[in-house]
Design a protein around this motif. Sequence first.
Motif, PDB file in Angstrom:
ATOM      1  N   ASN A  28      -4.563 168.964  22.222  1.00  0.00           N
ATOM      2  CA  ASN A  28      -3.988 169.118  20.882  1.00  0.00           C
ATOM      3  C   ASN A  28      -3.781 167.768  20.208  1.00  0.00           C
ATOM      4  N   SER A  29      -3.310 166.826  20.976  1.00  0.00           N
ATOM      5  CA  SER A  29      -3.102 165.480  20.440  1.00  0.00           C
ATOM      6  C   SER A  29      -4.421 164.886  19.947  1.00  0.00           C
ATOM      7  N   GLN A  30      -5.491 165.131  20.687  1.00  0.00           N
ATOM      8  CA  GLN A  30      -6.807 164.629  20.288  1.00  0.00           C
ATOM      9  C   GLN A  30      -7.266 165.286  18.988  1.00  0.00           C
ATOM     10  N   LYS A  31      -7.094 166.609  18.872  1.00  0.00           N
ATOM     11  CA  LYS A  31      -7.474 167.310  17.635  1.00  0.00           C
ATOM     12  C   LYS A  31      -6.722 166.745  16.440  1.00  0.00           C
ATOM     13  N   ILE A  32      -5.427 166.519  16.622  1.00  0.00           N
ATOM     14  CA  ILE A  32      -4.600 165.992  15.527  1.00  0.00           C
ATOM     15  C   ILE A  32      -5.032 164.574  15.175  1.00  0.00           C
ATOM     16  N   THR A  33      -5.289 163.756  16.179  1.00  0.00           N
ATOM     17  CA  THR A  33      -5.731 162.380  15.935  1.00  0.00           C
ATOM     18  C   THR A  33      -7.052 162.357  15.171  1.00  0.00           C
ATOM     19  N   GLU A  34      -7.979 163.221  15.561  1.00  0.00           N
ATOM     20  CA  GLU A  34      -9.275 163.291  14.871  1.00  0.00           C
ATOM     21  C   GLU A  34      -9.096 163.766  13.428  1.00  0.00           C
ATOM     22  N   ALA A  35      -8.228 164.756  13.218  1.00  0.00           N
ATOM     23  CA  ALA A  35      -7.981 165.258  11.863  1.00  0.00           C
ATOM     24  C   ALA A  35      -7.326 164.190  11.003  1.00  0.00           C
ATOM     25  N   LYS A  36      -6.413 163.420  11.590  1.00  0.00           N
ATOM     26  CA  LYS A  36      -5.771 162.332  10.841  1.00  0.00           C
ATOM     27  C   LYS A  36      -6.784 161.256  10.468  1.00  0.00           C
ATOM     28  N   ALA A  37      -7.723 160.986  11.360  1.00  0.00           N
ATOM     29  CA  ALA A  37      -8.759 159.990  11.065  1.00  0.00           C
ATOM     30  C   ALA A  37      -9.607 160.443   9.887  1.00  0.00           C
ATOM     31  N   ILE A  38      -9.917 161.726   9.830  1.00  0.00           N
ATOM     32  CA  ILE A  38     -10.692 162.272   8.707  1.00  0.00           C
ATOM     33  C   ILE A  38      -9.864 162.205   7.420  1.00  0.00           C
ATOM     34  N   ALA A  39      -8.588 162.538   7.522  1.00  0.00           N
ATOM     35  CA  ALA A  39      -7.718 162.615   6.336  1.00  0.00           C
ATOM     36  C   ALA A  39      -7.350 161.242   5.790  1.00  0.00           C
ATOM     37  N   GLY A  40      -7.303 160.246   6.648  1.00  0.00           N
ATOM     38  CA  GLY A  40      -6.844 158.934   6.193  1.00  0.00           C
ATOM     39  C   GLY A  40      -5.401 159.016   5.728  1.00  0.00           C
ATOM     40  N   LYS A  41      -5.100 158.367   4.625  1.00  0.00           N
ATOM     41  CA  LYS A  41      -3.732 158.375   4.109  1.00  0.00           C
ATOM     42  C   LYS A  41      -3.575 159.312   2.924  1.00  0.00           C
ATOM     43  N   GLU A  42      -4.559 160.144   2.698  1.00  0.00           N
ATOM     44  CA  GLU A  42      -4.531 161.061   1.566  1.00  0.00           C
ATOM     45  C   GLU A  42      -3.713 162.301   1.907  1.00  0.00           C
ATOM     46  N   MET A  43      -2.655 162.541   1.148  1.00  0.00           N
ATOM     47  CA  MET A  43      -1.762 163.666   1.412  1.00  0.00           C
ATOM     48  C   MET A  43      -2.506 164.998   1.359  1.00  0.00           C
ATOM     49  N   ILE A  44      -3.348 165.194   0.375  1.00  0.00           N
ATOM     50  CA  ILE A  44      -4.064 166.462   0.256  1.00  0.00           C
ATOM     51  C   ILE A  44      -4.978 166.663   1.465  1.00  0.00           C
ATOM     52  N   ALA A  45      -5.628 165.613   1.905  1.00  0.00           N
ATOM     53  CA  ALA A  45      -6.492 165.718   3.080  1.00  0.00           C
ATOM     54  C   ALA A  45      -5.662 165.991   4.341  1.00  0.00           C
ATOM     55  N   MET A  46      -4.481 165.406   4.440  1.00  0.00           N
ATOM     56  CA  MET A  46      -3.592 165.686   5.577  1.00  0.00           C
ATOM     57  C   MET A  46      -3.255 167.175   5.606  1.00  0.00           C
ATOM     58  N   MET A  47      -2.946 167.733   4.446  1.00  0.00           N
ATOM     59  CA  MET A  47      -2.589 169.147   4.369  1.00  0.00           C
ATOM     60  C   MET A  47      -3.818 170.026   4.663  1.00  0.00           C
ATOM     61  N   GLN A  48      -4.988 169.522   4.358  1.00  0.00           N
ATOM     62  CA  GLN A  48      -6.215 170.289   4.580  1.00  0.00           C
ATOM     63  C   GLN A  48      -6.654 170.253   6.047  1.00  0.00           C
ATOM     64  N   TYR A  49      -6.507 169.108   6.711  1.00  0.00           N
ATOM     65  CA  TYR A  49      -7.039 168.944   8.053  1.00  0.00           C
ATOM     66  C   TYR A  49      -5.983 168.981   9.163  1.00  0.00           C
ATOM     67  N   VAL A  50      -4.849 168.325   8.958  1.00  0.00           N
ATOM     68  CA  VAL A  50      -3.843 168.199  10.013  1.00  0.00           C
ATOM     69  C   VAL A  50      -2.874 169.382  10.014  1.00  0.00           C
ATOM     70  N   PHE A  51      -2.372 169.744   8.851  1.00  0.00           N
ATOM     71  CA  PHE A  51      -1.382 170.806   8.721  1.00  0.00           C
ATOM     72  C   PHE A  51      -1.822 172.108   9.404  1.00  0.00           C
TER      73      PHE A  51
END
Length: 114
Positions: A28-51
């Motif tokens: 799970n930690s790996q999935k979240i880390t990968e999603a955060k890497a894709i999202a960068g610091k963009e809030m909308i991308a965080m909500m799309q990939y990490v949330f």
Amino acid sequence: MSYLTNFTNETGKSILVDILKTINLAENSQKITEAKAIAGKEMIAMMQYVFPIVMQIQIDVIKNYGFAANREGLVQFSQLIREIEDPDISKLRSQIRSIYLPPIAINTTNDILI
């Protein structure tokens, strides 16, 4: 076993701790880390990939405590947690939220009044 009829402060804390432990499992930690890497610091991308990952992990955990394994079960769990919230529960919730909500810098000066 359903905890819904006897949902206590301790039950809420146990579930939140279980959620954090599950989030921190290697896969799970790996999935979240990968999603955060894709999202960068963009809030909308965080909500799309990490949330969604964090929400699914929470659903997977709360179903073990008698909640429905869907969005409605998560909403019900969140409402119960808010009703019994104390400083410990608040801290645990903040730890979970910090995974998908980056810290926001707030200007504490009163230079700008809106």
